[in-house]
Design an enzyme around this catalytic site. Sequence first.
Site, short mmCIF file in Angstrom:
data_model
loop_
_atom_site.label_atom_id
_atom_site.label_comp_id
_atom_site.label_asym_id
_atom_site.label_seq_id
_atom_site.Cartn_x
_atom_site.Cartn_y
_atom_site.Cartn_z
N TYR A 52 0.83 -1.21 0.00
CA TYR A 52 0.00 0.00 0.00
C TYR A 52 0.87 1.26 0.00
O TYR A 52 0.55 2.26 -0.64
CB TYR A 52 -0.93 0.02 1.22
CG TYR A 52 -1.91 1.16 1.18
CD1 TYR A 52 -3.14 1.01 0.55
CD2 TYR A 52 -1.58 2.41 1.72
CE1 TYR A 52 -4.03 2.07 0.46
CE2 TYR A 52 -2.47 3.47 1.63
CZ TYR A 52 -3.69 3.30 1.00
OH TYR A 52 -4.57 4.35 0.92
N ASP A 75 2.33 20.98 -20.06
CA ASP A 75 1.57 19.75 -20.29
C ASP A 75 2.48 18.89 -21.14
O ASP A 75 2.65 19.11 -22.34
CB ASP A 75 0.23 20.03 -20.99
CG ASP A 75 -0.59 18.74 -21.16
OD1 ASP A 75 0.03 17.67 -21.32
OD2 ASP A 75 -1.83 18.80 -21.15
N PHE A 106 -6.69 22.26 -24.06
CA PHE A 106 -7.12 20.87 -24.15
C PHE A 106 -8.39 20.76 -23.31
O PHE A 106 -8.52 21.46 -22.30
CB PHE A 106 -6.05 19.87 -23.70
CG PHE A 106 -6.54 18.47 -23.90
CD1 PHE A 106 -6.69 17.98 -25.19
CD2 PHE A 106 -6.94 17.68 -22.84
CE1 PHE A 106 -7.23 16.71 -25.41
CE2 PHE A 106 -7.47 16.41 -23.06
CZ PHE A 106 -7.61 15.93 -24.34
N THR A 107 -9.29 19.88 -23.74
CA THR A 107 -10.63 19.83 -23.14
C THR A 107 -10.60 19.71 -21.61
O THR A 107 -11.14 20.56 -20.90
CB THR A 107 -11.41 18.65 -23.74
OG1 THR A 107 -10.60 17.48 -23.64
CG2 THR A 107 -11.75 18.90 -25.20
N ARG A 119 -13.10 16.74 -33.73
CA ARG A 119 -12.38 17.78 -32.98
C ARG A 119 -12.80 19.12 -33.58
O ARG A 119 -12.04 19.79 -34.26
CB ARG A 119 -10.85 17.62 -33.07
CG ARG A 119 -10.31 16.39 -32.40
CD ARG A 119 -10.04 16.55 -30.90
NE ARG A 119 -11.16 16.23 -30.05
CZ ARG A 119 -11.05 15.89 -28.77
NH1 ARG A 119 -9.88 15.79 -28.19
NH2 ARG A 119 -12.11 15.66 -28.03
N PHE A 160 -18.65 16.13 -26.17
CA PHE A 160 -18.30 15.16 -27.22
C PHE A 160 -18.31 13.71 -26.73
O PHE A 160 -18.52 12.80 -27.52
CB PHE A 160 -16.94 15.51 -27.83
CG PHE A 160 -15.80 15.55 -26.85
CD1 PHE A 160 -15.61 16.66 -26.06
CD2 PHE A 160 -14.93 14.48 -26.72
CE1 PHE A 160 -14.55 16.71 -25.14
CE2 PHE A 160 -13.88 14.52 -25.82
CZ PHE A 160 -13.70 15.64 -25.02
N LYS A 203 0.10 8.29 -23.34
CA LYS A 203 0.52 8.58 -24.72
C LYS A 203 2.00 8.22 -24.86
O LYS A 203 2.33 7.08 -25.13
CB LYS A 203 0.29 10.07 -25.05
CG LYS A 203 -1.16 10.43 -25.31
CD LYS A 203 -1.97 10.55 -24.05
CE LYS A 203 -3.27 11.27 -24.24
NZ LYS A 203 -4.09 11.25 -23.03
N1 F0G Z 1 -3.42 16.81 -21.90
C1 F0G Z 1 -3.42 16.51 -23.21
C2 F0G Z 1 -2.66 17.34 -24.16
C3 F0G Z 1 -4.14 15.39 -23.65
O1 F0G Z 1 -4.13 15.09 -24.96
C4 F0G Z 1 -4.86 14.60 -22.73
C5 F0G Z 1 -5.65 13.46 -23.16
C6 F0G Z 1 -4.82 14.97 -21.38
C7 F0G Z 1 -4.09 16.09 -21.00
C8 F0G Z 1 -5.57 14.20 -20.32
O2 F0G Z 1 -4.94 13.00 -20.08
O3 F0G Z 1 -6.58 11.25 -20.81
O4 F0G Z 1 -4.68 10.70 -19.28
O5 F0G Z 1 -6.56 12.06 -18.47
N2 F0G Z 1 -5.92 13.21 -24.34
C9 F0G Z 1 -6.61 12.06 -24.89
C10 F0G Z 1 -6.80 12.25 -26.36
C11 F0G Z 1 -7.85 11.68 -24.16
O6 F0G Z 1 -7.47 11.38 -26.97
O7 F0G Z 1 -6.28 13.19 -26.93
P1 F0G Z 1 -5.75 11.68 -19.64
#
Ligand code: F0G
Length: 451
Positions: free
Chosen positions: A69, A211, A122-123, A379, A442, A254
Amino acid sequence: MIPPPYKNKVIEPIVLIAKEKRIKAIEEAGYNTFLLRSQDVYVDLLTDSGTSAMSDSQWSGMMLGDEAYAGSRNFYALEQAVSDVFGYKYVVPTHQGRAAEHLIAKILINKKGGCVPNNFYFTTSRVHQELAGGTWVDVGIPEANDPSNAHSFKGNIDADKLKQVIKNKKNIPFVRIEACLNMAGGQPFSMANIIQVSSICRRHGIFLLLDATRVVENAYFIKQRENGYSKKTLAEIIREICSYTDGCTMSSKKDHMVNMGGFLATNSKKVFEKAKELVVVYEGLHTYGGLAGRDMEAIARGIRESAECEEYVEHYVSQVRYLWEKLKKSGISVVEPAGAHAVFIDAKKFYPHIPQNRFPAQTLAAEIYVEGGVRVMERGIVSGKHGREAYNGPELVRVTIPRRVYDLAHLQYVVETIKSVSKSAKLPKGLKFVYEPPTLRFFQARFKKVK
Ligand code: F0G
């Protein structure tokens, strides 16, 4: 395209279901590719997130998971890898990237509000800044918004815009710079730009957050395109990038080629102490942050692999470039120049007769699935429009390549599928909402066809 620097040892079968079944599947999914079942998908190019193939070293590392843990040895391996490759002093693991975004937004914005300058958005990054009480503001260069502009560093921050925002708004909790800017087509920033942004932030005492989700490809593009970097290793370039920042959020799903995981890393003891407090509430103890020991080991190995084996990155980027060149040669409008992780198709040009409020990119993603069982992602206005504010930004379809998963024949198949869709481009009339979620619409939105 250079041959892959690996061979296959494990395979996963994929099946192309009949066209009538694909028509039914997309209808049942409300014309939203996020709502398809993966078993109904043939070539899955929805995302490069958590969809990559791990190496034998990563899989064998998972067998060495220390599932204690607290104080798992895999946490220390992760901490060492982050320190060696990124150079940050402190690391807090999280279950994925957005959890790190949540922590840093809570820590730095801390209900005091304020304005957060970002290169585009980013979203999830934007939503976390807003949920924590901040206001997102775009300080990216204008070229990032123009799909036909072939600027080599569309991920750059506009230094004059940034200075203006700092001058006008006194409360700036942090500045966020994203590597290989996802929503603008996977476009890098230059080293010269991050140096400039860093010096502005340091002069004003503002925390600069990277990021780092696709920092490896960003380093690769710097090596290719920027004077003075062609002889440096990716690891050296990544370390230099990080040295200009105060911390990073990372989605290891990624660049580190794992199926889950991420982290928040920083040089600030104060931020680290606060992150340790919060991570226990939202993720788990600071030495596992919602991950199993085995996950942390796979990330630690992925961090080193991605930075030390340049051939992986070279091959990956060459796959994206191949797809980009073939589509472009077939007369399909794609975002210029070829980016890191995906080819982005300009749906406004693909369907000039469909107005943006009838969702040309959402329509195109659905048509590509029906034609060849290939899953891609919208997108455009569906993912880019925020609340009530007007949106007239890019309208793109992202064709994203998972790392080390598909080969040349799959990419050729994808090109043929998209070419086929373009032959009947006059037919679709667009889509209408049946269900519109209040945030990040989305993911769960449902549509029906405009007759
Ligand atoms: N920042 C960027 C630039 C991203 O592309 C993503 C995720 C995140 C943060 C968030 O990371 O998914 O591990 O929580 N991008 C994915 C995509 C979902 O399909 O572009 P996460």
